[in-house]
Design a protein around this motif. Structure first.
Motif, PDB file in Angstrom:
ATOM      1  N   THR A   1       0.760  -1.066   0.109  1.00 31.64           N
ATOM      2  CA  THR A   1       0.093  -0.031   0.246  1.00 31.64           C
ATOM      3  C   THR A   1       1.121   1.456  -0.074  1.00 31.64           C
ATOM      4  O   THR A   1       1.668   1.253   0.576  1.00 31.64           O
ATOM      5  N   THR A   2       0.538   1.919  -1.039  1.00 33.18           N
ATOM      6  CA  THR A   2       0.907   3.676  -0.721  1.00 33.18           C
ATOM      7  C   THR A   2      -0.612   4.724  -0.319  1.00 33.18           C
ATOM      8  O   THR A   2      -1.198   4.578  -0.806  1.00 33.18           O
ATOM      9  N   TYR A   3       0.336   5.347   0.756  1.00 30.59           N
ATOM     10  CA  TYR A   3      -1.129   6.704   1.256  1.00 30.59           C
ATOM     11  C   TYR A   3      -0.172   8.156   1.186  1.00 30.59           C
ATOM     12  O   TYR A   3       1.079   8.494   0.752  1.00 30.59           O
ATOM     13  N   ALA A   4      -0.709   8.812   0.105  1.00 32.65           N
ATOM     14  CA  ALA A   4      -0.655  10.560   0.524  1.00 32.65           C
ATOM     15  C   ALA A   4      -0.281  11.023   2.211  1.00 32.65           C
ATOM     16  O   ALA A   4      -1.074   9.862   2.989  1.00 32.65           O
ATOM     17  N   ASP A   5       0.510  11.367   2.396  1.00 32.67           N
ATOM     18  CA  ASP A   5       1.160  11.829   3.194  1.00 32.67           C
ATOM     19  C   ASP A   5      -0.119  12.297   4.662  1.00 32.67           C
ATOM     20  O   ASP A   5      -0.199  12.136   5.524  1.00 32.67           O
ATOM     21  N   SER A   6      -1.179  13.377   3.651  1.00 31.51           N
ATOM     22  CA  SER A   6      -1.977  14.075   3.628  1.00 31.51           C
ATOM     23  C   SER A   6      -3.467  12.696   5.091  1.00 31.51           C
ATOM     24  O   SER A   6      -4.241  13.488   5.515  1.00 31.51           O
ATOM     25  N   VAL A   7      -3.501  11.876   4.471  1.00 39.08           N
ATOM     26  CA  VAL A   7      -3.984  11.069   4.559  1.00 39.08           C
ATOM     27  C   VAL A   7      -4.082   9.616   5.707  1.00 39.08           C
ATOM     28  O   VAL A   7      -4.634   8.499   5.614  1.00 39.08           O
ATOM     29  N   LYS A   8      -2.068   9.963   5.731  1.00 40.23           N
ATOM     30  CA  LYS A   8      -2.236   8.904   6.664  1.00 40.23           C
ATOM     31  C   LYS A   8      -2.668   8.601   7.793  1.00 40.23           C
ATOM     32  O   LYS A   8      -2.600   9.566   8.712  1.00 40.23           O
TER      33      LYS A   8
END
Length: 115
Positions: A57-64
């Protein structure tokens, strides 16, 4: 022909939760990755989260730590659980399916977070 259909968007108060769903059908053959992108008002489309066929998985920092991407491989469906929503999460959310023979997008679903 491939169809990608999102659902689950809507209006929610800040701090609330929503779950988006995206179902892919048609001649996708093998799926390499599934993901969610969003386009806030007046801004460019941006990555939210991706999930590869191997489970990475990869997440944008703003939604982690607030959003969780998951899938049901038997249904070619990907989900985005969104918790602790903020006004800045307001956007049109798009599902993306990367297959071995093409890259496919849904029509988008609106998420509006009221403060």
């Amino acid at each position: 022909q491939v169809q990608v259909v999102e659902s689950g968007g809507g209006l929610v108060q800040a701090g609330g939760s929503l779950r988006l769903s995206c179902a892919a059908s048609g001649s996708i053959f093998r799926i390499r990755a599934m993901g969610w992108y969003r386009q806030p008002p007046g801004k460019q489309r941006e990555l939210v989260a991706t999930l590869t066929s191997s489970g990475s998985t990869t997440y944008a920092d703003s939604v982690k730590d607030r959003f969780t991407i998951s899938r049901d491989t038997t249904k070619n469906t990907v989900y985005l659980r969104m918790d602790s929503l903020k006004s800045e999460d307001t956007a049109v959310y798009y599902c993306n399916i990367q297959g071995t023979v093409g890259n496919y997008w849904g029509q988008g679903t609106q998420v509006t977070v009221s403060s």
